[in-house]
Write a protein that holds these residues in place. Structure first.
Motif, PDB file in Angstrom:
ATOM      1  N   ASP A 193     -22.779  15.788  -1.777  1.00 31.75           N
ATOM      2  CA  ASP A 193     -21.403  15.811  -1.282  1.00 31.75           C
ATOM      3  C   ASP A 193     -21.430  15.955   0.233  1.00 31.75           C
ATOM      4  OD1 ASP A 193     -18.621  15.839  -1.691  1.00 31.75           O
ATOM      5  OD2 ASP A 193     -18.547  18.024  -1.727  1.00 31.75           O
ATOM      6  N   THR A 223     -20.802  11.611  -2.835  1.00 29.68           N
ATOM      7  CA  THR A 223     -19.346  11.735  -2.720  1.00 29.68           C
ATOM      8  C   THR A 223     -19.028  12.127  -1.281  1.00 29.68           C
ATOM      9  OG1 THR A 223     -19.514  14.018  -3.522  1.00 29.68           O
ATOM     10  CG2 THR A 223     -18.838  12.349  -5.119  1.00 29.68           C
ATOM     11  N   ASN A 242     -15.372  12.768   1.447  1.00 31.74           N
ATOM     12  CA  ASN A 242     -13.910  12.894   1.513  1.00 31.74           C
ATOM     13  C   ASN A 242     -13.530  12.856   2.987  1.00 31.74           C
ATOM     14  OD1 ASN A 242     -14.055  15.571   2.595  1.00 31.74           O
ATOM     15  ND2 ASN A 242     -14.358  16.368   0.529  1.00 31.74           N
ATOM     16  N   LEU A 272     -15.137  15.572   5.103  1.00 27.41           N
ATOM     17  CA  LEU A 272     -16.582  15.426   5.343  1.00 27.41           C
ATOM     18  C   LEU A 272     -16.849  14.344   6.390  1.00 27.41           C
ATOM     19  CD1 LEU A 272     -17.875  15.715   1.646  1.00 27.41           C
ATOM     20  CD2 LEU A 272     -18.124  17.418   3.465  1.00 27.41           C
ATOM     21  N   PHE A 323     -12.648  20.715  -8.933  1.00 29.38           N
ATOM     22  CA  PHE A 323     -13.225  21.423  -7.781  1.00 29.38           C
ATOM     23  C   PHE A 323     -13.527  22.865  -8.183  1.00 29.38           C
ATOM     24  CE2 PHE A 323     -11.797  19.047  -3.695  1.00 29.38           C
ATOM     25  CZ  PHE A 323     -12.089  17.818  -4.260  1.00 29.38           C
ATOM     26  N   ARG A 372     -13.527  25.770  -5.219  1.00 26.65           N
ATOM     27  CA  ARG A 372     -12.201  26.153  -4.702  1.00 26.65           C
ATOM     28  C   ARG A 372     -11.426  26.980  -5.723  1.00 26.65           C
ATOM     29  NH1 ARG A 372     -10.142  21.204  -0.754  1.00 26.65           N
ATOM     30  NH2 ARG A 372     -12.198  20.891   0.177  1.00 26.65           N
ATOM     31  N   ALA A 407     -17.211  19.045  -8.919  1.00 27.80           N
ATOM     32  CA  ALA A 407     -17.198  18.947  -7.460  1.00 27.80           C
ATOM     33  C   ALA A 407     -16.943  20.321  -6.851  1.00 27.80           C
ATOM     34  CB  ALA A 407     -16.114  17.970  -7.021  1.00 27.80           C
ATOM     35  N   SER A 408     -17.062  20.374  -5.522  1.00 30.55           N
ATOM     36  CA  SER A 408     -16.923  21.645  -4.824  1.00 30.55           C
ATOM     37  C   SER A 408     -17.958  22.642  -5.357  1.00 30.55           C
ATOM     38  CB  SER A 408     -15.483  22.180  -4.975  1.00 30.55           C
ATOM     39  OG  SER A 408     -15.238  23.338  -4.261  1.00 30.55           O
ATOM     40  N   ARG A 410     -21.039  24.833  -4.889  1.00 30.12           N
ATOM     41  CA  ARG A 410     -21.409  25.515  -3.652  1.00 30.12           C
ATOM     42  C   ARG A 410     -22.864  25.980  -3.636  1.00 30.12           C
ATOM     43  NH1 ARG A 410     -16.319  27.649  -2.026  1.00 30.12           N
ATOM     44  NH2 ARG A 410     -14.969  25.808  -1.845  1.00 30.12           N
ATOM     45  N   THR A 468     -21.690  17.310  -7.931  1.00 36.66           N
ATOM     46  CA  THR A 468     -21.869  16.941  -6.528  1.00 36.66           C
ATOM     47  C   THR A 468     -21.817  18.195  -5.686  1.00 36.66           C
ATOM     48  OG1 THR A 468     -21.236  15.430  -4.772  1.00 36.66           O
ATOM     49  CG2 THR A 468     -19.398  16.413  -5.995  1.00 36.66           C
TER      50      THR A 468
HETATM   51  O1  G3P Z   1     -16.438  17.286  -3.760  1.00 34.69           O
HETATM   52  C1  G3P Z   1     -15.381  18.064  -3.342  1.00 34.69           C
HETATM   53  C2  G3P Z   1     -15.748  18.791  -2.142  1.00 34.69           C
HETATM   54  O2  G3P Z   1     -15.953  17.947  -1.058  1.00 34.69           O
HETATM   55  C3  G3P Z   1     -14.958  19.973  -1.806  1.00 34.69           C
HETATM   56  O3  G3P Z   1     -15.891  20.934  -1.574  1.00 34.69           O
HETATM   57  O4  G3P Z   1     -16.776  22.981  -0.655  1.00 34.69           O
HETATM   58  O5  G3P Z   1     -14.839  21.833   0.476  1.00 34.69           O
HETATM   59  O6  G3P Z   1     -14.534  22.988  -1.700  1.00 34.69           O
HETATM   60  P1  G3P Z   1     -15.473  22.264  -0.820  1.00 34.69           P
END
Ligand code: G3P
Length: 217
Positions: free
Chosen positions: A6, A26, A28, A31, A133, A136, A167-168, A170, A187
């Motif tokens: 990610d 992935t 966004n 990123l 996510f 989060r 996703a998300s 950590r 990811t």
């Molecule tokens: O894949 C989702 C991601 O980019 C969000 O991650 O760590 O910002 O919550 P984060």
């Protein structure tokens, strides 16, 4: 379980690809901005650069929030490279766009998913991937991993082919727990993958093996 990274950082993507266990990427808008990639043309070029490094799917996110805009952008993104998966936010217009893309052979990743109901809707619309996510949710004192388990149950109940893309993520424990629950993909940052390598007994054991070898040679 597939491993996606990610990030939009090309060095980290290369490093993960070199490890030989990377199945996709992935990204966004946050990123991209973190890497200083701004402007439509630079962003599109960056997606192609990523596709040229990895073998697997690369999620590229639409910015529009209306149906027509998402369809236009998504079709443009999908044309960039065969590895591109169009990332669409979990909103009403997004669900319509996912259904449109699914009917027209364009693969999608439904992003910003925070509930099992949202994941059910994404699967009904024909999303290729759904992205809950988990980090989060943990951040607001909710159990992110429990959401992965709920979605797994619902998808298995009805044989939905939508792949759960945790996703998300950590850290390494997230990766392990997702694997136990049966997430199709996770990811996360490179550190969450590299953390799987580490065990102190491995380091101690290797040190001893090498020392004993030296004694006899
Ligand atoms: O894949 C989702 C991601 O980019 C969000 O991650 O760590 O910002 O919550 P984060």
């Amino acid at each position: 379980m597939k491993f996606f990274i990610d990030t939009a950082n090309l060095d980290q993507i290369r490093e993960a690809q070199d490890l030989g266990v990377l199945d996709g990427v992935t990204t966004n808008p946050s990123l991209m901005a973190k890497e200083g990639i701004t402007g439509r043309n630079n962003i599109l070029k960056h997606y192609v650069d990523i596709c040229n490094i990895v073998d697997g799917d690369v999620s590229a996110e639409v910015i529009a929030t209306d149906f027509e805009g998402m369809v236009k952008e998504g079709e443009q993104l999908a044309e960039l490279h065969e590895q591109i998966v169009v990332k669409v936010p979990m909103i009403k217009e997004g669900i319509k766009a996912i259904k449109y893309f699914s009917d027209n052979g364009i693969r999608t990743n439904c992003t910003l998913v925070f509930s099992a109901g949202q994941a059910l809707l994404a699967a009904k619309a024909g999303a290729t991937y759904v992205s809950p996510f988990i980090g989060r949710l943990d951040d607001i004192s909710t159990d992110g991993l429990n959401l992965i388990a709920e979605i797994r149950l619902i998808y298995d109940n009805y044989g939905f082919e939508t792949q759960i893309l945790a996703a998300s993520v950590r850290h390494t424990m997230h990766v392990l727990e997702c694997a136990k629950i049966g997430s199709d993909v996770m990811t996360g940052p490179l550190s969450s993958i590299e953390g799987l390598l580490k065990h102190p007994l491995t380091d101690i054991g290797l040190e001893k093996f090498l020392a004993d070898y030296k004694k006899g040679n």
